[in-house]
Write an enzyme that holds these catalytic residues in place. Structure first.
Site, PDB file in Angstrom:
ATOM      1  N   ASN A  11      -0.923  -3.893   5.257  1.00  0.00           N
ATOM      2  CA  ASN A  11       0.324  -4.149   6.044  1.00  0.00           C
ATOM      3  C   ASN A  11       1.565  -3.347   5.475  1.00  0.00           C
ATOM      4  O   ASN A  11       1.957  -3.847   4.367  1.00  0.00           O
ATOM      5  CB  ASN A  11       0.777  -5.595   6.173  1.00  0.00           C
ATOM      6  CG  ASN A  11       1.932  -6.129   6.947  1.00  0.00           C
ATOM      7  OD1 ASN A  11       2.396  -5.056   7.808  1.00  0.00           O
ATOM      8  ND2 ASN A  11       2.496  -7.158   6.844  1.00  0.00           N
ATOM      9  N   LYS A  13       4.526  -3.152   6.537  1.00  0.00           N
ATOM     10  CA  LYS A  13       5.790  -3.988   6.946  1.00  0.00           C
ATOM     11  C   LYS A  13       6.924  -3.042   7.265  1.00  0.00           C
ATOM     12  O   LYS A  13       6.454  -1.854   8.102  1.00  0.00           O
ATOM     13  CB  LYS A  13       6.360  -4.937   5.846  1.00  0.00           C
ATOM     14  CG  LYS A  13       5.062  -5.790   5.358  1.00  0.00           C
ATOM     15  CD  LYS A  13       5.643  -6.828   4.527  1.00  0.00           C
ATOM     16  CE  LYS A  13       4.626  -7.494   3.561  1.00  0.00           C
ATOM     17  NZ  LYS A  13       5.008  -8.794   3.127  1.00  0.00           N
ATOM     18  N   HIS A  98       2.428 -13.318  11.912  1.00  0.00           N
ATOM     19  CA  HIS A  98       2.993 -13.037  10.669  1.00  0.00           C
ATOM     20  C   HIS A  98       3.876 -13.964   9.980  1.00  0.00           C
ATOM     21  O   HIS A  98       4.887 -14.145  10.948  1.00  0.00           O
ATOM     22  CB  HIS A  98       3.177 -11.505  10.240  1.00  0.00           C
ATOM     23  CG  HIS A  98       3.228 -11.371   8.784  1.00  0.00           C
ATOM     24  ND1 HIS A  98       4.387 -11.550   7.964  1.00  0.00           N
ATOM     25  CD2 HIS A  98       2.011 -10.836   7.897  1.00  0.00           C
ATOM     26  CE1 HIS A  98       3.942 -11.117   6.793  1.00  0.00           C
ATOM     27  NE2 HIS A  98       2.835 -10.637   6.659  1.00  0.00           N
ATOM     28  N   GLU A 100       6.434 -13.533   8.031  1.00  0.00           N
ATOM     29  CA  GLU A 100       7.845 -12.945   8.157  1.00  0.00           C
ATOM     30  C   GLU A 100       8.209 -13.062   9.736  1.00  0.00           C
ATOM     31  O   GLU A 100       9.556 -13.038   9.730  1.00  0.00           O
ATOM     32  CB  GLU A 100       7.791 -11.681   7.739  1.00  0.00           C
ATOM     33  CG  GLU A 100       7.656 -11.623   6.053  1.00  0.00           C
ATOM     34  CD  GLU A 100       7.069 -10.370   5.355  1.00  0.00           C
ATOM     35  OE1 GLU A 100       6.869  -9.559   6.116  1.00  0.00           O
ATOM     36  OE2 GLU A 100       6.814 -10.377   4.161  1.00  0.00           O
ATOM     37  N   GLU A 171      -2.341 -16.657   5.011  1.00  0.00           N
ATOM     38  CA  GLU A 171      -1.348 -16.192   4.154  1.00  0.00           C
ATOM     39  C   GLU A 171      -0.431 -17.527   3.460  1.00  0.00           C
ATOM     40  O   GLU A 171       0.526 -17.678   4.616  1.00  0.00           O
ATOM     41  CB  GLU A 171      -0.623 -15.069   4.651  1.00  0.00           C
ATOM     42  CG  GLU A 171      -1.566 -14.063   5.455  1.00  0.00           C
ATOM     43  CD  GLU A 171      -0.789 -12.732   5.264  1.00  0.00           C
ATOM     44  OE1 GLU A 171      -1.029 -11.696   4.714  1.00  0.00           O
ATOM     45  OE2 GLU A 171       0.093 -12.578   6.016  1.00  0.00           O
ATOM     46  N   GLY A 177       4.522 -11.601  -1.230  1.00  0.00           N
ATOM     47  CA  GLY A 177       5.558 -10.745  -1.740  1.00  0.00           C
ATOM     48  C   GLY A 177       6.162 -11.605  -2.983  1.00  0.00           C
ATOM     49  O   GLY A 177       7.216 -10.925  -3.296  1.00  0.00           O
ATOM     50  N   SER A 214       0.192 -11.558  -2.175  1.00  0.00           N
ATOM     51  CA  SER A 214       0.335 -10.731  -3.501  1.00  0.00           C
ATOM     52  C   SER A 214      -1.052 -10.616  -4.047  1.00  0.00           C
ATOM     53  O   SER A 214      -1.304 -10.591  -5.093  1.00  0.00           O
ATOM     54  CB  SER A 214       0.952 -12.075  -4.648  1.00  0.00           C
ATOM     55  OG  SER A 214       2.185 -12.212  -4.139  1.00  0.00           O
ATOM     56  N   GLY A 236       2.797  -5.427  -0.117  1.00  0.00           N
ATOM     57  CA  GLY A 236       3.233  -4.394  -1.005  1.00  0.00           C
ATOM     58  C   GLY A 236       2.258  -3.335  -1.666  1.00  0.00           C
ATOM     59  O   GLY A 236       2.502  -2.210  -1.655  1.00  0.00           O
TER      60      GLY A 236
HETATM   61  C1  PEP Z   1       1.218  -9.581   3.981  1.00  0.00           C
HETATM   62  O1  PEP Z   1       2.600  -8.874   4.337  1.00  0.00           O
HETATM   63  O2  PEP Z   1       0.549 -10.114   4.735  1.00  0.00           O
HETATM   64  C2  PEP Z   1       1.359  -9.836   2.496  1.00  0.00           C
HETATM   65  C3  PEP Z   1       0.335 -10.600   2.095  1.00  0.00           C
HETATM   66  O3  PEP Z   1       2.225  -9.238   1.620  1.00  0.00           O
HETATM   67  P1  PEP Z   1       1.866  -9.019   0.125  1.00  0.00           P
HETATM   68  O4  PEP Z   1       0.684  -8.637  -0.152  1.00  0.00           O
HETATM   69  O5  PEP Z   1       3.083  -8.041  -0.402  1.00  0.00           O
HETATM   70  O6  PEP Z   1       2.210 -10.517  -0.342  1.00  0.00           O
END
Ligand code: PEP
Length: 259
Positions: A11, A13, A98, A100, A171, A177, A214, A236
């Site tokens: 992802n 983002k 998601h 976010e 998640e 993040g 993460s 990320g």
């Molecule tokens: C995500 O955007 O779904 C995600 C898990 O981000 P990160 O890996 O940065 O925590």
């Protein structure tokens, strides 16, 4: 050996602009072009780069998906893009709900349901439903209740076509993040529960649950060893060539054990 299909979802983002997205897609294509792959890889670029990234990755059988969409196919909805438009340019997947979107843009379980129905009824895309609890919900002992409500409101009574895969990303919001990844055993127990609930709602369907939050080259393998973790959704660490290639090296190693 047990057969297990692993998913590696990237992802991106809003981390990469148009040029950066295409540079990374071309770089990945160059790295992966003569290598066989025994896992599924999908990239979710920004909407702006969706078409060009899809074209670059198509020849390598790497799929793309849209990070978000609106639940009407076409019309006077300034600023929106529909799931069917993403399908028209060659996408195969759609992220829905998601965290976010849920927490920064206030998407409710009702909004998520509207999106799920649009994807199911009007497209052939595979919806990837994201679920997970906030830190406060976790502290209040509400994790299970929150996840169950998210699952039921998205899937209960949905007209699922039996050929369409069910993919869910667990998640935890507090892990996204933050660098504070969920313990793999804790994720495993949530995945087991998620599978039990979804099997009751949509019996007989193929079902995969991915972990996200993460994930890094250092911890990815811990998740993939767990029985009910069928892959990872990475933010990320997927938007940088070196860390994503390290995660794909783990993907290759783990997938081969199961093929
Ligand atoms: C995500 O955007 O779904 C995600 C898990 O981000 P990160 O890996 O940065 O925590």
């Amino acid at each position: 050996m047990t057969e297990k299909k692993f998913y590696f979802f990237a992802n991106w983002k809003m981390y990469l602009d148009f040029d950066e997205s295409n540079i990374l897609a071309n770089g990945l294509a160059e790295e992966l072009k003569n290598k066989s792959r025994s896992y599924e890889m999908t990239v979710f670029p920004s909407a702006l780069a969706l078409q060009t990234v899809t074209q670059v990755l198509r020849d390598l059988n790497i799929d793309t998906g849209i990070q978000n969409g609106y639940w009407v196919d076409k019309g006077g909805y300034t600023g929106e893009i529909s799931f069917s438009m993403a399908q028209n340019i060659g996408c195969r997947f759609a992220l829905i709900g998601h965290s976010e979107r849920r927490h920064q843009f206030k998407e409710s379980n009702h909004d998520v349901r509207m999106k799920m129905e649009n994807v199911i009824n009007n497209t052939k895309l595979v919806p990837v439903l994201c679920v997970g609890e906030t830190q406060k919900e976790r502290d209040d002992g509400k994790t299970e209740e929150i996840i169950e409500a998210q699952l039921r409101s998205a899937y209960d009574g949905v007209n699922w076509d039996e050929k369409r895969e069910i993919i869910i990303a667990y998640e935890p919001v507090w892990a996204i993040g933050t660098g504070n990844a969920c313990d793999a055993k804790e994720a495993q127990s949530q995945h087991e529960r998620i599978k039990a609930i979804v099997k009751e709602l949509l019996p007989g369907q193929s079902l995969s649950v991915l972990y996200g939050g993460s994930v890094s080259p250092e911890n990815a393998e811990n998740y993939l060893k767990e029985k009910d973790i069928d892959g990872v959704l990475v933010g990320g660490a997927s938007a940088k060539m070196d860390s994503w290639l390290k995660i794909l090296a783990i993907a290759e190693k783990i997938s081969k054990k199961y093929v």
